[in-house]
Design a protein around this motif. Sequence first.
Motif, PDB file in Angstrom:
ATOM      1  N   THR A  11       0.844  -1.205   0.000  1.00 17.38           N
ATOM      2  CA  THR A  11       0.000   0.000   0.000  1.00 17.38           C
ATOM      3  C   THR A  11       0.875   1.248   0.000  1.00 17.38           C
ATOM      4  O   THR A  11       1.964   1.247   0.558  1.00 17.38           O
ATOM      5  CB  THR A  11      -0.900   0.020   1.252  1.00 17.38           C
ATOM      6  N   VAL A  24     -10.062   6.621  -9.760  1.00 20.35           N
ATOM      7  CA  VAL A  24     -11.096   5.600  -9.582  1.00 20.35           C
ATOM      8  C   VAL A  24     -12.247   6.170  -8.750  1.00 20.35           C
ATOM      9  O   VAL A  24     -13.422   5.929  -9.040  1.00 20.35           O
ATOM     10  CB  VAL A  24     -10.499   4.324  -8.940  1.00 20.35           C
ATOM     11  N   ALA A  27     -14.370   8.286 -10.925  1.00 20.38           N
ATOM     12  CA  ALA A  27     -15.138   7.433 -11.837  1.00 20.38           C
ATOM     13  C   ALA A  27     -16.307   6.785 -11.100  1.00 20.38           C
ATOM     14  O   ALA A  27     -17.411   6.667 -11.634  1.00 20.38           O
ATOM     15  CB  ALA A  27     -14.226   6.373 -12.453  1.00 20.38           C
ATOM     16  N   LEU A  28     -16.077   6.376  -9.844  1.00 19.49           N
ATOM     17  CA  LEU A  28     -17.165   5.789  -9.041  1.00 19.49           C
ATOM     18  C   LEU A  28     -18.250   6.824  -8.773  1.00 19.49           C
ATOM     19  O   LEU A  28     -19.449   6.515  -8.883  1.00 19.49           O
ATOM     20  CB  LEU A  28     -16.608   5.253  -7.714  1.00 19.49           C
ATOM     21  N   PHE A  33     -21.824   6.070  -7.372  1.00 18.05           N
ATOM     22  CA  PHE A  33     -21.362   5.518  -6.089  1.00 18.05           C
ATOM     23  C   PHE A  33     -20.783   6.654  -5.242  1.00 18.05           C
ATOM     24  O   PHE A  33     -19.590   6.677  -4.940  1.00 18.05           O
ATOM     25  CB  PHE A  33     -20.303   4.439  -6.316  1.00 18.05           C
ATOM     26  N   ALA A  35     -21.310   7.318  -2.171  1.00 15.32           N
ATOM     27  CA  ALA A  35     -21.054   6.959  -0.767  1.00 15.32           C
ATOM     28  C   ALA A  35     -19.652   6.379  -0.575  1.00 15.32           C
ATOM     29  O   ALA A  35     -19.249   6.080   0.545  1.00 15.32           O
ATOM     30  CB  ALA A  35     -22.097   5.964  -0.287  1.00 15.32           C
ATOM     31  N   ILE A  36     -18.923   6.219  -1.672  1.00 13.73           N
ATOM     32  CA  ILE A  36     -17.569   5.647  -1.587  1.00 13.73           C
ATOM     33  C   ILE A  36     -16.545   6.770  -1.631  1.00 13.73           C
ATOM     34  O   ILE A  36     -16.597   7.639  -2.499  1.00 13.73           O
ATOM     35  CB  ILE A  36     -17.336   4.626  -2.725  1.00 13.73           C
ATOM     36  N   GLU A  37     -15.639   6.742  -0.655  1.00 17.33           N
ATOM     37  CA  GLU A  37     -14.625   7.798  -0.564  1.00 17.33           C
ATOM     38  C   GLU A  37     -13.282   7.232  -0.146  1.00 17.33           C
ATOM     39  O   GLU A  37     -13.180   6.101   0.289  1.00 17.33           O
ATOM     40  CB  GLU A  37     -15.074   8.849   0.459  1.00 17.33           C
ATOM     41  N   ARG A  38     -12.259   8.078  -0.223  1.00 23.09           N
ATOM     42  CA  ARG A  38     -10.909   7.736   0.213  1.00 23.09           C
ATOM     43  C   ARG A  38     -10.404   6.438  -0.434  1.00 23.09           C
ATOM     44  O   ARG A  38      -9.912   5.535   0.248  1.00 23.09           O
ATOM     45  CB  ARG A  38     -10.850   7.612   1.745  1.00 23.09           C
ATOM     46  N   VAL A  39     -10.523   6.366  -1.749  1.00 21.36           N
ATOM     47  CA  VAL A  39     -10.073   5.170  -2.462  1.00 21.36           C
ATOM     48  C   VAL A  39      -8.545   5.184  -2.545  1.00 21.36           C
ATOM     49  O   VAL A  39      -7.946   6.198  -2.919  1.00 21.36           O
ATOM     50  CB  VAL A  39     -10.676   5.113  -3.891  1.00 21.36           C
ATOM     51  N   ARG A  40      -7.933   4.093  -2.140  1.00 25.45           N
ATOM     52  CA  ARG A  40      -6.472   3.946  -2.237  1.00 25.45           C
ATOM     53  C   ARG A  40      -6.207   2.637  -2.968  1.00 25.45           C
ATOM     54  O   ARG A  40      -6.813   1.608  -2.666  1.00 25.45           O
ATOM     55  CB  ARG A  40      -5.814   3.857  -0.852  1.00 25.45           C
ATOM     56  N   ILE A  41      -5.297   2.677  -3.917  1.00 29.89           N
ATOM     57  CA  ILE A  41      -5.026   1.475  -4.707  1.00 29.89           C
ATOM     58  C   ILE A  41      -3.609   0.991  -4.477  1.00 29.89           C
ATOM     59  O   ILE A  41      -2.650   1.759  -4.578  1.00 29.89           O
ATOM     60  CB  ILE A  41      -5.300   1.738  -6.197  1.00 29.89           C
ATOM     61  N   GLY A  42      -3.494  -0.266  -4.118  1.00 29.80           N
ATOM     62  CA  GLY A  42      -2.186  -0.874  -3.907  1.00 29.80           C
ATOM     63  C   GLY A  42      -2.067  -2.150  -4.720  1.00 29.80           C
ATOM     64  O   GLY A  42      -2.883  -2.407  -5.608  1.00 29.80           O
ATOM     65  N   LYS A  43      -1.049  -2.934  -4.400  1.00 25.82           N
ATOM     66  CA  LYS A  43      -0.852  -4.196  -5.107  1.00 25.82           C
ATOM     67  C   LYS A  43      -1.093  -5.358  -4.157  1.00 25.82           C
ATOM     68  O   LYS A  43      -0.910  -5.239  -2.950  1.00 25.82           O
ATOM     69  CB  LYS A  43       0.594  -4.287  -5.623  1.00 25.82           C
ATOM     70  N   PHE A  44      -1.510  -6.465  -4.738  1.00 27.96           N
ATOM     71  CA  PHE A  44      -1.681  -7.690  -3.965  1.00 27.96           C
ATOM     72  C   PHE A  44      -0.869  -8.775  -4.672  1.00 27.96           C
ATOM     73  O   PHE A  44      -1.198  -9.169  -5.790  1.00 27.96           O
ATOM     74  CB  PHE A  44      -3.161  -8.065  -3.899  1.00 27.96           C
TER      75      PHE A  44
END
Lengths: 87, 87
Positions: A11, A24, A27-28, A33, A35-44
Amino acid sequence: MKTYSAAVKVTLRKGILDVQGKTVEQALHAIEFTAIERVRIGKFVEFDITAESEQEAKIMAEDACRKLIANPIMEDFSITLSEREQI
Amino acid sequence: MKTYSAAVKVTLRKGILDVQGKTVEQALHAIEFTAIERVRIGKFVEFDITAESEQEAKIMAEDACRKLIANPIMEDFSITLSEREQI
Protein backbone atom coordinates in the motif's frame (compact mmCIF):
# COMPACT_ATOMS: atom_id res chain seq x y z
CA MET A 1 11.89 -28.43 2.71
CA LYS A 2 8.36 -27.07 2.89
CA THR A 3 6.42 -24.82 0.58
CA TYR A 4 4.67 -21.75 1.96
CA SER A 5 2.15 -19.47 0.29
CA ALA A 6 2.83 -15.79 0.79
CA ALA A 7 0.21 -13.07 0.30
CA VAL A 8 1.62 -9.55 0.30
CA LYS A 9 -0.40 -6.33 0.50
CA VAL A 10 1.56 -3.38 -0.81
CA THR A 11 0.00 0.00 0.00
CA LEU A 12 1.09 3.57 -0.62
CA ARG A 13 2.32 5.27 2.55
CA LYS A 14 0.06 7.77 4.23
CA GLY A 15 0.60 11.24 2.86
CA ILE A 16 1.65 10.02 -0.59
CA LEU A 17 -0.84 11.24 -3.19
CA ASP A 18 -2.65 8.30 -4.79
CA VAL A 19 -3.45 9.57 -8.28
CA GLN A 20 -4.85 6.23 -9.44
CA GLY A 21 -7.09 6.03 -6.36
CA LYS A 22 -8.37 9.58 -6.92
CA THR A 23 -9.19 8.75 -10.53
CA VAL A 24 -11.10 5.60 -9.58
CA GLU A 25 -12.95 7.58 -6.90
CA GLN A 26 -14.05 10.19 -9.45
CA ALA A 27 -15.14 7.43 -11.84
CA LEU A 28 -17.17 5.79 -9.04
CA HIS A 29 -18.83 9.11 -8.21
CA ALA A 30 -19.66 9.57 -11.90
CA ILE A 31 -21.60 6.29 -11.91
CA GLU A 32 -23.51 7.23 -8.73
CA PHE A 33 -21.36 5.52 -6.09
CA THR A 34 -21.16 8.77 -4.13
CA ALA A 35 -21.05 6.96 -0.77
CA ILE A 36 -17.57 5.65 -1.59
CA GLU A 37 -14.63 7.80 -0.56
CA ARG A 38 -10.91 7.74 0.21
CA VAL A 39 -10.07 5.17 -2.46
CA ARG A 40 -6.47 3.95 -2.24
CA ILE A 41 -5.03 1.47 -4.71
CA GLY A 42 -2.19 -0.87 -3.91
CA LYS A 43 -0.85 -4.20 -5.11
CA PHE A 44 -1.68 -7.69 -3.97
CA VAL A 45 1.15 -10.12 -4.69
CA GLU A 46 0.97 -13.87 -4.10
CA PHE A 47 3.82 -16.36 -4.43
CA ASP A 48 5.15 -19.69 -3.15
CA ILE A 49 8.39 -19.98 -1.19
CA THR A 50 10.28 -23.18 -0.53
CA ALA A 51 12.22 -23.01 2.73
CA GLU A 52 13.36 -25.10 5.70
CA SER A 53 11.06 -23.32 8.14
CA GLU A 54 8.35 -20.68 8.34
CA GLN A 55 10.88 -18.35 9.94
CA GLU A 56 13.25 -18.72 6.98
CA ALA A 57 10.37 -18.23 4.52
CA LYS A 58 9.32 -15.06 6.36
CA ILE A 59 12.82 -13.57 6.26
CA MET A 60 13.13 -14.37 2.55
CA ALA A 61 9.70 -12.89 1.73
CA GLU A 62 10.51 -9.67 3.63
CA ASP A 63 13.85 -9.43 1.86
CA ALA A 64 12.21 -9.91 -1.57
CA CYS A 65 9.60 -7.25 -0.75
CA ARG A 66 12.22 -4.73 0.34
CA LYS A 67 14.48 -5.39 -2.64
CA LEU A 68 12.02 -5.76 -5.48
CA ILE A 69 8.30 -6.16 -4.83
CA ALA A 70 7.67 -2.93 -2.89
CA ASN A 71 9.31 0.48 -3.00
CA PRO A 72 10.09 1.01 0.70
CA ILE A 73 10.39 4.78 0.25
CA MET A 74 6.80 5.17 -0.91
CA GLU A 75 5.09 1.94 0.07
CA ASP A 76 4.35 -0.19 3.11
CA PHE A 77 3.90 -3.93 2.85
CA SER A 78 2.44 -6.67 5.04
CA ILE A 79 3.05 -10.37 4.48
CA THR A 80 0.79 -13.27 5.44
CA LEU A 81 2.39 -16.71 5.24
CA SER A 82 0.61 -20.04 5.32
CA GLU A 83 1.88 -23.55 4.86
CA ARG A 84 0.88 -24.91 1.49
CA GLU A 85 -0.80 -28.28 1.28
CA GLN A 86 1.21 -30.74 -0.74
CA ILE A 87 -0.15 -31.19 -4.23
CA MET B 1 -25.34 6.36 8.80
CA LYS B 2 -22.13 4.51 9.53
CA THR B 3 -18.82 4.44 7.76
CA TYR B 4 -17.23 1.13 6.85
CA SER B 5 -13.73 0.41 5.60
CA ALA B 6 -13.59 -1.97 2.67
CA ALA B 7 -10.45 -3.87 1.62
CA VAL B 8 -10.72 -5.57 -1.74
CA LYS B 9 -8.30 -8.14 -3.15
CA VAL B 10 -8.54 -8.38 -6.92
CA THR B 11 -6.75 -11.39 -8.41
CA LEU B 12 -6.44 -12.73 -11.93
CA ARG B 13 -8.55 -15.83 -12.47
CA LYS B 14 -6.81 -19.19 -12.61
CA GLY B 15 -5.71 -20.04 -16.10
CA ILE B 16 -5.25 -16.40 -17.13
CA LEU B 17 -1.59 -15.79 -17.98
CA ASP B 18 -0.06 -13.30 -15.52
CA VAL B 19 2.63 -11.59 -17.58
CA GLN B 20 3.49 -9.10 -14.86
CA GLY B 21 3.83 -11.92 -12.31
CA LYS B 22 6.09 -13.91 -14.64
CA THR B 23 8.31 -10.86 -15.15
CA VAL B 24 8.62 -10.23 -11.42
CA GLU B 25 9.40 -13.93 -10.90
CA GLN B 26 12.23 -13.80 -13.44
CA ALA B 27 13.57 -10.62 -11.82
CA LEU B 28 13.49 -12.31 -8.40
CA HIS B 29 15.35 -15.34 -9.78
CA ALA B 30 17.95 -13.01 -11.30
CA ILE B 31 18.72 -11.56 -7.86
CA GLU B 32 19.02 -15.05 -6.31
CA PHE B 33 15.51 -15.50 -4.91
CA THR B 34 15.24 -18.87 -6.65
CA ALA B 35 13.06 -20.35 -3.89
CA ILE B 36 10.20 -18.04 -4.92
CA GLU B 37 7.80 -19.34 -7.56
CA ARG B 38 4.30 -18.93 -8.96
CA VAL B 39 4.22 -15.15 -8.54
CA ARG B 40 0.77 -13.67 -9.25
CA ILE B 41 0.11 -9.97 -9.10
CA GLY B 42 -3.26 -8.45 -8.33
CA LYS B 43 -4.66 -5.23 -6.96
CA PHE B 44 -5.43 -4.25 -3.39
CA VAL B 45 -8.08 -1.54 -3.20
CA GLU B 46 -9.17 0.17 0.01
CA PHE B 47 -12.04 2.62 0.41
CA ASP B 48 -14.62 3.94 2.86
CA ILE B 49 -18.36 3.46 2.36
CA THR B 50 -21.09 5.33 4.18
CA ALA B 51 -24.23 3.23 4.50
CA GLU B 52 -27.15 2.48 6.80
CA SER B 53 -25.96 -1.03 7.60
CA GLU B 54 -23.11 -3.44 6.97
CA GLN B 55 -25.40 -5.38 4.64
CA GLU B 56 -26.05 -2.27 2.52
CA ALA B 57 -22.33 -1.42 2.49
CA LYS B 58 -21.50 -4.96 1.35
CA ILE B 59 -24.01 -4.86 -1.52
CA MET B 60 -22.68 -1.47 -2.64
CA ALA B 61 -19.03 -2.61 -2.47
CA GLU B 62 -19.80 -5.74 -4.51
CA ASP B 63 -21.66 -3.67 -7.07
CA ALA B 64 -18.77 -1.18 -7.37
CA CYS B 65 -16.29 -4.06 -7.79
CA ARG B 66 -18.37 -5.69 -10.52
CA LYS B 67 -18.99 -2.43 -12.36
CA LEU B 68 -15.65 -0.67 -12.10
CA ILE B 69 -12.94 -1.92 -9.75
CA ALA B 70 -12.54 -5.46 -11.10
CA ASN B 71 -12.96 -6.96 -14.53
CA PRO B 72 -15.27 -9.90 -13.76
CA ILE B 73 -14.33 -11.71 -16.97
CA MET B 74 -10.66 -11.98 -16.03
CA GLU B 75 -10.55 -11.27 -12.32
CA ASP B 76 -11.94 -12.53 -9.03
CA PHE B 77 -12.42 -10.25 -6.05
CA SER B 78 -12.95 -10.68 -2.33
CA ILE B 79 -14.14 -7.92 -0.01
CA THR B 80 -13.45 -7.54 3.70
CA LEU B 81 -15.60 -4.95 5.49
CA SER B 82 -15.01 -3.51 8.92
CA GLU B 83 -16.75 -0.75 10.80
CA ARG B 84 -14.62 2.36 10.88
CA GLU B 85 -13.97 4.07 14.18
CA GLN B 86 -15.29 7.60 14.20
CA ILE B 87 -12.55 10.15 13.69
